[in-house]
Design a protein around this motif. Sequence first.
Motif, PDB file in Angstrom:
ATOM      1  N   ALA A 112       0.852  -1.185   0.000  1.00  0.00           N
ATOM      2  CA  ALA A 112       0.000   0.000   0.000  1.00  0.00           C
ATOM      3  C   ALA A 112       0.893   1.241   0.000  1.00  0.00           C
ATOM      4  CB  ALA A 112      -0.912   0.008   1.213  1.00  0.00           C
ATOM      5  N   GLN A 113       0.718   2.076  -1.003  1.00  0.00           N
ATOM      6  CA  GLN A 113       1.467   3.331  -1.061  1.00  0.00           C
ATOM      7  C   GLN A 113       0.620   4.441  -0.452  1.00  0.00           C
ATOM      8  OE1 GLN A 113       4.116   4.799  -4.406  1.00  0.00           O
ATOM      9  NE2 GLN A 113       2.308   6.031  -4.815  1.00  0.00           N
ATOM     10  N   LEU A 114       1.207   5.172   0.485  1.00  0.00           N
ATOM     11  CA  LEU A 114       0.541   6.305   1.105  1.00  0.00           C
ATOM     12  C   LEU A 114       1.157   7.594   0.590  1.00  0.00           C
ATOM     13  CD1 LEU A 114       0.216   5.090   4.794  1.00  0.00           C
ATOM     14  CD2 LEU A 114      -1.588   5.221   3.092  1.00  0.00           C
ATOM     15  N   ALA A 115       0.303   8.567   0.317  1.00  0.00           N
ATOM     16  CA  ALA A 115       0.763   9.885  -0.127  1.00  0.00           C
ATOM     17  C   ALA A 115       0.063  10.955   0.703  1.00  0.00           C
ATOM     18  CB  ALA A 115       0.463  10.075  -1.615  1.00  0.00           C
ATOM     19  N   PHE A 116       0.859  11.789   1.363  1.00  0.00           N
ATOM     20  CA  PHE A 116       0.355  12.914   2.146  1.00  0.00           C
ATOM     21  C   PHE A 116       0.546  14.175   1.307  1.00  0.00           C
ATOM     22  CE2 PHE A 116       0.853   9.615   5.147  1.00  0.00           C
ATOM     23  CZ  PHE A 116       0.145   9.920   6.304  1.00  0.00           C
ATOM     24  N   LEU A 117      -0.561  14.774   0.894  1.00  0.00           N
ATOM     25  CA  LEU A 117      -0.528  15.879  -0.059  1.00  0.00           C
ATOM     26  C   LEU A 117      -0.699  17.225   0.628  1.00  0.00           C
ATOM     27  CD1 LEU A 117      -2.825  14.384  -2.864  1.00  0.00           C
ATOM     28  CD2 LEU A 117      -0.379  14.013  -2.488  1.00  0.00           C
ATOM     29  N   THR A 118      -0.014  18.232   0.103  1.00  0.00           N
ATOM     30  CA  THR A 118      -0.136  19.605   0.589  1.00  0.00           C
ATOM     31  C   THR A 118      -0.731  20.486  -0.506  1.00  0.00           C
ATOM     32  OG1 THR A 118       2.108  20.140  -0.111  1.00  0.00           O
ATOM     33  CG2 THR A 118       1.823  19.372   2.158  1.00  0.00           C
ATOM     34  N   LEU A 119      -1.199  21.651  -0.112  1.00  0.00           N
ATOM     35  CA  LEU A 119      -1.755  22.606  -1.066  1.00  0.00           C
ATOM     36  C   LEU A 119      -0.627  23.455  -1.634  1.00  0.00           C
ATOM     37  CD1 LEU A 119      -4.377  23.870  -2.273  1.00  0.00           C
ATOM     38  CD2 LEU A 119      -4.302  25.490  -0.353  1.00  0.00           C
ATOM     39  N   PRO A 120      -0.405  23.394  -2.952  1.00  0.00           N
ATOM     40  CA  PRO A 120       0.679  24.194  -3.537  1.00  0.00           C
ATOM     41  C   PRO A 120       0.450  25.694  -3.348  1.00  0.00           C
ATOM     42  CG  PRO A 120      -0.070  22.503  -5.068  1.00  0.00           C
ATOM     43  CD  PRO A 120      -1.063  22.549  -3.949  1.00  0.00           C
ATOM     44  N   ARG A 164       5.167  19.832  13.202  1.00  0.00           N
ATOM     45  CA  ARG A 164       5.942  19.812  11.962  1.00  0.00           C
ATOM     46  C   ARG A 164       5.757  21.077  11.131  1.00  0.00           C
ATOM     47  NH1 ARG A 164       7.294  14.416  10.397  1.00  0.00           N
ATOM     48  NH2 ARG A 164       6.631  12.907  11.942  1.00  0.00           N
ATOM     49  N   GLY A 165       4.659  21.760  11.331  1.00  0.00           N
ATOM     50  CA  GLY A 165       4.449  22.992  10.596  1.00  0.00           C
ATOM     51  C   GLY A 165       3.885  22.799   9.197  1.00  0.00           C
ATOM     52  N   ARG A 166       3.501  21.570   8.853  1.00  0.00           N
ATOM     53  CA  ARG A 166       2.932  21.311   7.530  1.00  0.00           C
ATOM     54  C   ARG A 166       1.443  21.026   7.663  1.00  0.00           C
ATOM     55  NH1 ARG A 166       6.181  16.339   5.746  1.00  0.00           N
ATOM     56  NH2 ARG A 166       6.025  16.012   7.981  1.00  0.00           N
ATOM     57  N   ASP A 167       0.686  21.517   6.727  1.00  0.00           N
ATOM     58  CA  ASP A 167      -0.752  21.272   6.721  1.00  0.00           C
ATOM     59  C   ASP A 167      -1.099  20.409   5.515  1.00  0.00           C
ATOM     60  OD1 ASP A 167      -1.425  22.752   9.038  1.00  0.00           O
ATOM     61  OD2 ASP A 167      -1.235  24.609   7.896  1.00  0.00           O
ATOM     62  N   PHE A 168      -1.359  19.147   5.756  1.00  0.00           N
ATOM     63  CA  PHE A 168      -1.752  18.251   4.674  1.00  0.00           C
ATOM     64  C   PHE A 168      -3.219  18.469   4.342  1.00  0.00           C
ATOM     65  CE2 PHE A 168       1.757  15.746   6.683  1.00  0.00           C
ATOM     66  CZ  PHE A 168       2.623  15.803   5.602  1.00  0.00           C
ATOM     67  N   VAL A 169      -3.537  18.387   3.072  1.00  0.00           N
ATOM     68  CA  VAL A 169      -4.920  18.563   2.639  1.00  0.00           C
ATOM     69  C   VAL A 169      -5.560  17.238   2.238  1.00  0.00           C
ATOM     70  CG1 VAL A 169      -4.770  20.976   1.948  1.00  0.00           C
ATOM     71  CG2 VAL A 169      -4.049  19.197   0.334  1.00  0.00           C
ATOM     72  N   ARG A 210      -0.166  19.481 -12.041  1.00  0.00           N
ATOM     73  CA  ARG A 210      -1.213  20.498 -11.932  1.00  0.00           C
ATOM     74  C   ARG A 210      -1.588  20.813 -10.494  1.00  0.00           C
ATOM     75  NH1 ARG A 210      -6.165  18.270 -14.905  1.00  0.00           N
ATOM     76  NH2 ARG A 210      -5.463  16.349 -13.875  1.00  0.00           N
ATOM     77  N   PHE A 211      -1.356  19.847  -9.558  1.00  0.00           N
ATOM     78  CA  PHE A 211      -1.836  20.061  -8.191  1.00  0.00           C
ATOM     79  C   PHE A 211      -0.837  19.636  -7.118  1.00  0.00           C
ATOM     80  CE2 PHE A 211      -2.951  15.736  -9.198  1.00  0.00           C
ATOM     81  CZ  PHE A 211      -2.895  15.041  -8.003  1.00  0.00           C
ATOM     82  N   ILE A 212       0.383  19.278  -7.516  1.00  0.00           N
ATOM     83  CA  ILE A 212       1.427  18.899  -6.560  1.00  0.00           C
ATOM     84  C   ILE A 212       2.685  19.710  -6.873  1.00  0.00           C
ATOM     85  CG2 ILE A 212       2.962  17.068  -5.778  1.00  0.00           C
ATOM     86  CD1 ILE A 212       0.739  15.066  -6.362  1.00  0.00           C
ATOM     87  N   ALA A 213       3.222  20.384  -5.852  1.00  0.00           N
ATOM     88  CA  ALA A 213       4.487  21.104  -6.003  1.00  0.00           C
ATOM     89  C   ALA A 213       5.632  20.181  -5.613  1.00  0.00           C
ATOM     90  CB  ALA A 213       4.494  22.346  -5.125  1.00  0.00           C
ATOM     91  N   PRO A 214       6.667  20.070  -6.431  1.00  0.00           N
ATOM     92  CA  PRO A 214       7.790  19.171  -6.125  1.00  0.00           C
ATOM     93  C   PRO A 214       8.379  19.443  -4.744  1.00  0.00           C
ATOM     94  CG  PRO A 214       7.984  20.024  -8.359  1.00  0.00           C
ATOM     95  CD  PRO A 214       6.875  20.792  -7.703  1.00  0.00           C
ATOM     96  N   GLY A 215       8.676  18.363  -4.018  1.00  0.00           N
ATOM     97  CA  GLY A 215       9.324  18.479  -2.724  1.00  0.00           C
ATOM     98  C   GLY A 215       8.417  18.829  -1.569  1.00  0.00           C
ATOM     99  N   THR A 216       7.094  18.827  -1.785  1.00  0.00           N
ATOM    100  CA  THR A 216       6.171  19.262  -0.719  1.00  0.00           C
ATOM    101  C   THR A 216       5.285  18.142  -0.201  1.00  0.00           C
ATOM    102  OG1 THR A 216       4.384  19.896  -2.248  1.00  0.00           O
ATOM    103  CG2 THR A 216       6.086  21.560  -1.763  1.00  0.00           C
ATOM    104  N   ILE A 217       5.466  16.914  -0.677  1.00  0.00           N
ATOM    105  CA  ILE A 217       4.602  15.822  -0.253  1.00  0.00           C
ATOM    106  C   ILE A 217       5.435  14.671   0.304  1.00  0.00           C
ATOM    107  CG2 ILE A 217       2.867  16.454  -1.972  1.00  0.00           C
ATOM    108  CD1 ILE A 217       3.708  14.001  -3.598  1.00  0.00           C
ATOM    109  N   ASP A 218       4.772  13.806   1.070  1.00  0.00           N
ATOM    110  CA  ASP A 218       5.384  12.589   1.588  1.00  0.00           C
ATOM    111  C   ASP A 218       4.732  11.395   0.911  1.00  0.00           C
ATOM    112  OD1 ASP A 218       6.882  14.116   3.305  1.00  0.00           O
ATOM    113  OD2 ASP A 218       5.638  13.737   5.062  1.00  0.00           O
ATOM    114  N   VAL A 219       5.552  10.500   0.367  1.00  0.00           N
ATOM    115  CA  VAL A 219       5.055   9.295  -0.301  1.00  0.00           C
ATOM    116  C   VAL A 219       5.921   8.125   0.124  1.00  0.00           C
ATOM    117  CG1 VAL A 219       4.536   8.189  -2.505  1.00  0.00           C
ATOM    118  CG2 VAL A 219       4.338  10.669  -2.301  1.00  0.00           C
TER     119      VAL A 219
END
Length: 228
Positions: A112-120, A164-169, A210-219
């Motif tokens: 199972a791959q998990l991806a934690f996404l942020t708002l660019p 952590r200071g990050r807000d995942f969406v 279109r909706f992910i900025a490089p270096g801003t997500i955890d996968v």
Amino acid sequence: MEKLVYALELKEPLAPAAIASLAREAGGLQVRVNLRDEEVAAGEKLVQASGDALPDCVVQLWLPTSNPRFRSGLDEALGSIAASLAGWLVCESTIIENLDRAPSGERTRGFAQLAFLTLPEGLAWTDWRRIWRDSHTQIAIDTQSNFEYRQNLVVEKLVDTRQRGRDFVAIVEECFPTEALVDPMTFFAASGDPTKFKRNLDAMMESCARFIAPGTIDVFPTSQYDFG
């Protein structure tokens, strides 16, 4: 009923059954434990990190309410085994249901791959959600070998002991065949077909841009265990 997702940096390695037992004793229902373990170690090339240490374990579960007064025992139970703990209230959407589930407590096939996404930066939340949900979803189905696909839209951050200071969406979970850990052509549903592989890879990368900025997500890949 409300769904909660917790990310833990474990103080020491624990079996998934032990982690699930703590969550269930504290009131958690339909507990799922995702572990970064030796079973998925070969998939390091799939890992993306936005800077901080990635969690060792992700626990997904349902509670009658996420109200702090009634959730505190769960936070304490998971916090007792974690060097750091973060948790979110989410709204789950099942895009692809796994129709070949393992028995309760046994490891799900593949990974199972998990991806934690942020708002660019510069992208409005409404536009981000429209692109991700209304457009990208079908592209992810068409271009990958995923046999389970769940989208968890983050409603609220509930706890964050490390700040952590990050807000995942959003938190996304997709299951893939074991071979996809090391074989990109399998991952992109194009085994033995270089032309299809390039087409699927290009479509996926163009959509993600279109909706992910490089270096801003955890996968990261995990072993998935369900406990009814």
